[in-house]
Design an enzyme around this catalytic site. Sequence first.
Site, PDB file in Angstrom:
ATOM      1  N   VAL A  46       0.852  -1.191   0.000  1.00  8.44           N
ATOM      2  CA  VAL A  46       0.000   0.000   0.000  1.00  8.44           C
ATOM      3  C   VAL A  46       0.890   1.243   0.000  1.00  8.44           C
ATOM      4  O   VAL A  46       1.753   1.394   0.866  1.00  8.44           O
ATOM      5  CB  VAL A  46      -0.931   0.001   1.233  1.00  8.44           C
ATOM      6  CG1 VAL A  46      -1.707   1.312   1.308  1.00  8.44           C
ATOM      7  CG2 VAL A  46      -1.886  -1.179   1.174  1.00  8.44           C
ATOM      8  N   ALA A  84       2.720  -5.566  20.645  1.00 11.63           N
ATOM      9  CA  ALA A  84       1.701  -6.411  20.021  1.00 11.63           C
ATOM     10  C   ALA A  84       0.364  -6.432  20.769  1.00 11.63           C
ATOM     11  O   ALA A  84      -0.695  -6.317  20.141  1.00 11.63           O
ATOM     12  CB  ALA A  84       2.247  -7.821  19.834  1.00 11.63           C
ATOM     13  N   ASP A  96       1.020  -0.122  15.994  1.00  7.95           N
ATOM     14  CA  ASP A  96       2.205   0.726  16.127  1.00  7.95           C
ATOM     15  C   ASP A  96       2.057   2.047  15.373  1.00  7.95           C
ATOM     16  O   ASP A  96       2.683   3.049  15.725  1.00  7.95           O
ATOM     17  CB  ASP A  96       3.448  -0.010  15.586  1.00  7.95           C
ATOM     18  CG  ASP A  96       3.895  -1.134  16.510  1.00  7.95           C
ATOM     19  OD1 ASP A  96       3.226  -1.373  17.530  1.00  7.95           O
ATOM     20  OD2 ASP A  96       4.921  -1.777  16.202  1.00  7.95           O
ATOM     21  N   GLU A 103      16.991  -9.707  24.721  1.00 12.89           N
ATOM     22  CA  GLU A 103      16.830 -11.086  24.265  1.00 12.89           C
ATOM     23  C   GLU A 103      17.938 -11.478  23.290  1.00 12.89           C
ATOM     24  O   GLU A 103      18.472 -12.584  23.344  1.00 12.89           O
ATOM     25  CB  GLU A 103      15.445 -11.259  23.632  1.00 12.89           C
ATOM     26  CG  GLU A 103      14.352 -11.121  24.686  1.00 12.89           C
ATOM     27  CD  GLU A 103      12.935 -11.311  24.157  1.00 12.89           C
ATOM     28  OE1 GLU A 103      12.082 -11.781  24.937  1.00 12.89           O
ATOM     29  OE2 GLU A 103      12.682 -10.982  22.988  1.00 12.89           O
TER      30      GLU A 103
END
Lengths: 416, 416
Positions: free
Chosen positions: A65, A303, A286, A156
Amino acid sequence: MLKAKRLITDLDEIAVALINRTNYHGFWPLLYQVATAGLEPESIAYPVRAILRRYRNANFLLAEVNGVDFEQHTVLTDVGSVSYDYLVLAAGSTTNFFGNERFERYTLGMKDLDEAQRLRNHILHCFERAASERDPAHRAALLTFVVVGGGPTGVELAGAFVELIRHVMRKDYPMLDVHQAHVALIEATDRVLATFPESLQRAALDRLRRMGVDVRLNTPVADARPGVLAFKDGSELAAETIVWAAGVRASPLAEALGVTLGRGARVKVEPTLTLPGHPNVFVVGDMAYLEGYRPGVPYPMVAPVAVQMGEQAARNIIARTRRNPMKPFRYFDKGQMATIGRSAAVLDSFGIRLTGWPAWVGWLFVHLMELVGFRNRALVLLNWAYSYFTYDRGVRLIFGVGAEERLKVERLKVER
Amino acid sequence: MLKAKRLITDLDEIAVALINRTNYHGFWPLLYQVATAGLEPESIAYPVRAILRRYRNANFLLAEVNGVDFEQHTVLTDVGSVSYDYLVLAAGSTTNFFGNERFERYTLGMKDLDEAQRLRNHILHCFERAASERDPAHRAALLTFVVVGGGPTGVELAGAFVELIRHVMRKDYPMLDVHQAHVALIEATDRVLATFPESLQRAALDRLRRMGVDVRLNTPVADARPGVLAFKDGSELAAETIVWAAGVRASPLAEALGVTLGRGARVKVEPTLTLPGHPNVFVVGDMAYLEGYRPGVPYPMVAPVAVQMGEQAARNIIARTRRNPMKPFRYFDKGQMATIGRSAAVLDSFGIRLTGWPAWVGWLFVHLMELVGFRNRALVLLNWAYSYFTYDRGVRLIFGVGAEERLKVERLKVER
């Protein structure tokens, strides 16, 4: 993606067109495991059409898009335009290099499957080159892995780097001294995991340091060159692997809309998640800027917020079609968690704060359940069990995206 | 790779250096399943260093070999030179386009993980484009899948295309008429699977045709253009997917050696597998030209020959170090097999000729056992079980190599 599902389930009298630039739904919380050779990219991606199969009123279009014509009620894509009655924009976010092109050029991102695969190939290639490198300074740079940004992704990734070195490099490269390897986590502020309670921040910091991660707090970066990261205090660090996990900003689509943007190039929305002046256009996830808890503090780009916003947008569309009033978005915070390594994580949920093994098991369970589809769950579980019992990483393969760049290190040497 | 293993096991007083351009050992008989979204690439590749871990006298170098200096006993690579006392060259083969650059440019190959992933992305992308294509002629071309070459690779790929269309496309793309899809297998001679007994050739041909494959025998190809394959008889076929499985030739390394080559650019070797005049240099596998059964007929370019040649080279090196005479290579033919589709295969072994379900189960078993490593076996078995029971293909994801070319179809349209 999951938001579209919600729309479909509730509105089977309406035709839903889902437009996405990829043909899969990626489960990004496990992306760092793809980047560190623990999971194959395929195990965290699920085909969109497989999700939509059961809904007769849903259609999928693989397209990028580029913009929206709000007057004509039309979405502009690279394969033609699509008209709409209601529009939900959920194009997510992209890496934020804060306007410095050299960060973009000389560091590695980790925002999608291709970038994660490129990072995996790059790291493994650094090990290979180090194995035959005679210059101690360059060998040290090949074995230095720097992560910029002390958020969940950075923490992480730094933990996963240490485990890759400790459990795999030690066995695969007996000629390399494992103590030569250096993992650094760079954070501009005085803490890691800024959104977590202080006790968990300290626990994570402590654990990272005990694992051997060189955590550098209060260390803002200034610039990057090939193989070198420069800090604001004038010092430098030579590293062939510099991963940029210092922040995200809204998808470039937000800027292409020509509407008012908030911090992080996010689209300012009404509490109902609609675009001001366009009650049939919703922006969620977001990409959306909405101040929630208190003035000046938008909902975080994570999320769970995105999923709940998608659900609220669906409920508001239903309300509008039934001529009921739309409702403002309210975030139901179930908590947050981050894993640091084997049997090590932090978890904060409904006032419960866990660290160590219990948090790690919680993390494993939640992430396994959130994966879409039986096959992906089985693949991930198989890989986790394999890694847990063998201390091995099965996917230490150099191929695909970025493999053609395997001489990048050599090229960079020449460039310097 | 496996040949190197043999050398290592028997000769632990000798240092072995394995040089390879990738860091993994690929199990190519299952490559067509990667190309048709049945297996992830990672499940058929195994890290070289994981294989070599247990041998203290083995070393690995990730490098591309560009040539050999036989005078200086040195292998020339892109990361420096490596000296040797004994050398085994086993660089395999590459696709043979018979000197026509347009075949190379306008058809898709399937010789390594990257090519298989590119083919997977291309096929899935054709489905996606067909779903929104309004021009019936172009939609037909998007749904036409042509395989050139009726050997095992061509037969397996054509069968897998039909199953992908029948079991996946039908459910994922309800707007497409599955009968519009067209799979053609093009063969220049009057038979498929030329090396198999005639009864199995006929069984395979019959099965392919019953599955709906348009098998065209005695149909040599003349040329290729974007989206079009031209035949010697002047006719043409419009197809966005043309896979080239019409033949292989020795790796370009063979030509770089400056030695006498046989058919297929293969290196002529002595019966002991040594290079004439160089008793310390062995050439094995697809790269080696050695007439076995009768004059003028070289050993075929297949994996079992390569593995046994590697073993014989290892035995001959041992013999030379012990000052014993070297022995000529003899091929022990265990038979051959090819799979056509679900519950359909042909198998020829020690005079036993099987078709249908028994041959298919034999094929599954042998291929599963030949995969290296527990993890890969478990992954493949999981995928096979998933596909068998769900009739689904889990890896129908467009990403990685070739995904950036997703607008190739559009670009080709413009080029025409």
